[in-house]
Motif scaffolding. Structure first.
Motif, PDB file in Angstrom:
ATOM      1  N   ASN A 144       1.097  -1.080  -0.010  1.00 30.60           N
ATOM      2  CA  ASN A 144       0.374  -0.342  -0.002  1.00 30.60           C
ATOM      3  C   ASN A 144       1.064   1.190  -0.144  1.00 30.60           C
ATOM      4  O   ASN A 144       2.158   1.774   0.406  1.00 30.60           O
ATOM      5  CB  ASN A 144      -1.387  -0.104   1.168  1.00 30.60           C
ATOM      6  N   ILE A 145       0.309   2.718  -0.126  1.00 26.44           N
ATOM      7  CA  ILE A 145       1.421   4.018   0.142  1.00 26.44           C
ATOM      8  C   ILE A 145       1.852   4.399   1.243  1.00 26.44           C
ATOM      9  O   ILE A 145       3.314   4.285   1.327  1.00 26.44           O
ATOM     10  CB  ILE A 145      -0.333   5.229  -0.434  1.00 26.44           C
ATOM     11  N   ASN A 162       5.296  -2.564  -8.755  1.00 29.70           N
ATOM     12  CA  ASN A 162       4.396  -3.102  -7.225  1.00 29.70           C
ATOM     13  C   ASN A 162       3.183  -3.749  -7.963  1.00 29.70           C
ATOM     14  O   ASN A 162       2.497  -3.244  -8.505  1.00 29.70           O
ATOM     15  CB  ASN A 162       4.312  -1.824  -6.608  1.00 29.70           C
ATOM     16  N   GLN A 172      -8.395   0.105  -9.102  1.00 33.59           N
ATOM     17  CA  GLN A 172      -7.196   0.304  -8.124  1.00 33.59           C
ATOM     18  C   GLN A 172      -6.234   1.694  -8.955  1.00 33.59           C
ATOM     19  O   GLN A 172      -5.562   2.728  -8.404  1.00 33.59           O
ATOM     20  CB  GLN A 172      -6.055  -0.590  -8.157  1.00 33.59           C
ATOM     21  N   VAL A 175      -4.583   4.575  -6.081  1.00 31.38           N
ATOM     22  CA  VAL A 175      -3.509   4.805  -6.092  1.00 31.38           C
ATOM     23  C   VAL A 175      -2.773   4.839  -7.452  1.00 31.38           C
ATOM     24  O   VAL A 175      -1.586   4.347  -7.231  1.00 31.38           O
ATOM     25  CB  VAL A 175      -3.148   3.249  -4.964  1.00 31.38           C
ATOM     26  N   ARG A 176      -3.102   4.462  -8.602  1.00 31.21           N
ATOM     27  CA  ARG A 176      -2.710   4.651  -9.713  1.00 31.21           C
ATOM     28  C   ARG A 176      -1.090   6.145  -9.467  1.00 31.21           C
ATOM     29  O   ARG A 176      -0.501   5.908  -9.799  1.00 31.21           O
ATOM     30  CB  ARG A 176      -3.133   4.530 -10.403  1.00 31.21           C
ATOM     31  N   PHE A 178       0.008   7.993  -6.906  1.00 31.69           N
ATOM     32  CA  PHE A 178       0.630   7.406  -6.210  1.00 31.69           C
ATOM     33  C   PHE A 178       2.287   6.600  -7.041  1.00 31.69           C
ATOM     34  O   PHE A 178       2.894   7.233  -7.357  1.00 31.69           O
ATOM     35  CB  PHE A 178       0.362   6.765  -5.355  1.00 31.69           C
ATOM     36  N   HIS A 179       2.144   5.477  -7.702  1.00 27.59           N
ATOM     37  CA  HIS A 179       2.449   4.694  -8.846  1.00 27.59           C
ATOM     38  C   HIS A 179       3.915   6.034 -10.073  1.00 27.59           C
ATOM     39  O   HIS A 179       4.024   5.975 -10.266  1.00 27.59           O
ATOM     40  CB  HIS A 179       1.514   3.588  -9.329  1.00 27.59           C
TER      41      HIS A 179
END
Ligand code: NAD
Length: 278
Positions: A144-145, A162, A172, A175-176, A178-179
């Motif tokens: 997770n972040i 990840n 998802q 969270v995209r 942040f990646h």
């Protein structure tokens, strides 16, 4: 069947094939034959793990294929109970013995297992192994972040990948970004929703429109989303079907229809925040 394999650049200067074969739940005794089928069909990337107990079969297939080692991309993952440095070093040695390789393309921490609180130590050990030249690229899975922020904050080293659960009914989206900001590639596990997403009428309609199968539509969706995708099958005809995805494209209407299938409660597997198995 020869395919032009798309690759994605990784933040460490290397690259990864965008499509591979996943071998979770493939029995050890069947693995060499199934991976052999995939390599014949044009796959160049295989995703295994210590926990799948079939690394030997993957290694046997690579050896038997006669393919140039550098044309292949092999991923494995560190078991959750081996996060302590000495355990991780021993486990990695065992992985390499099973795979019968000198260098691994990508090694991931399989799960953060936060209650154990040793994933930073595991990450430092992967960094050490990469510095020794034994692993080409290092990454994580099911982070997770907050787990990502912690390993980056404590080591300054950002994982290249990840690998997380991601499929049309669990996209998802949250969270995209942040990646993207940290240039971490997302690799979709259970990309077909373990087969369940294939049954969605919207997917069937898109498949019909393009003269392709539901599996091909979903794999194409991952590719067009810029994700790395590792569908699993043990059936030779499906293995071939799942890589026959480079002769069509989804249009905006198809992409919108698949976007509408997203369900924040669509998770099939364990929640990384609480998963605590060995
Ligand atoms: P998947 O989403 O790839 O679905 C596989 C299932 O879909 C098959 O067992 C079969 O029933 C069906 N299927 C596949 N191709 C088909 C086709 N062409 N037509 C009809 N049905 C078809 O599920 P998965 O195995 O859970 O995920 C893929 C890979 O992701 C795994 O093998 C493993 O490598 C990886 N994975 C990683 C984690 C992790 O924690 N990092 C967890 C789960 C899976």
């Amino acid at each position: 069947m020869a395919h032009e394999q798309p690759r994605l650049n990784l933040r460490d200067g290397r690259s990864i094939p965008q499509l591979g074969l996943g071998v979770w739940q493939v029995p050890q005794r069947a693995t060499a034959e199934i991976v052999g089928e995939a390599l014949k069909a044009g796959y160049v990337s295989i995703d295994t793990a210590e926990g799948y107990q079939n690394e030997r079969g993957v290694g046997d297939a690579v050896k038997a294929s006669g393919l140039d080692r550098d044309s292949l991309f092999i991923t494995s993952k560190l078991r959750n109970s081996f996060h302590a440095r000495d355990d991780a070093l021993r486990a990695f040695d065992a992985t390499m013995e099973e795979l019968q390789l000198d260098e691994l393309d990508l090694f991931l921490i399989h799960w953060p297992r936060p209650r154990q609180d040793k994933y930073v130590e595991a990450w430092k050990t992967l960094i050490e192994l990469q510095q020794q030249g034994r692993i080409r690229s290092i990454g994580v899975s099911n982070f997770n972040i907050d787990h990502l922020e912690r390993i980056i904050g404590e080591t300054g080293v950002v994982p290249v990948v990840n690998q997380i659960e991601l499929h049309p009914t669990f996209q998802q989206r949250g969270v995209r970004d942040f990646h993207k900001q940290h240039d971490i590639r997302i690799e979709s596990w259970s990309p077909l929703g373990q087969g369940d997403d294939l049954k969605r009428p919207a997917i069937a309609a898109i498949a019909k429109k393009h003269g392709k199968t539901p599996a091909q539509v979903i794999i194409r969706w991952h590719l067009e989303e810029g994700l790395i995708v590792i569908p699993k099958s043990v059936t030779a005809s499906r293995i071939r079907e799942n890589i026959d995805v480079f002769d069509f494209r989804l249009d905006a209407d198809d992409m919108n229809k698949i976007a509408a299938l997203d369900d924040p409660r669509g998770r099939i597997g364990s929640d990384p925040a609480t998963a605590d198995f060995g």
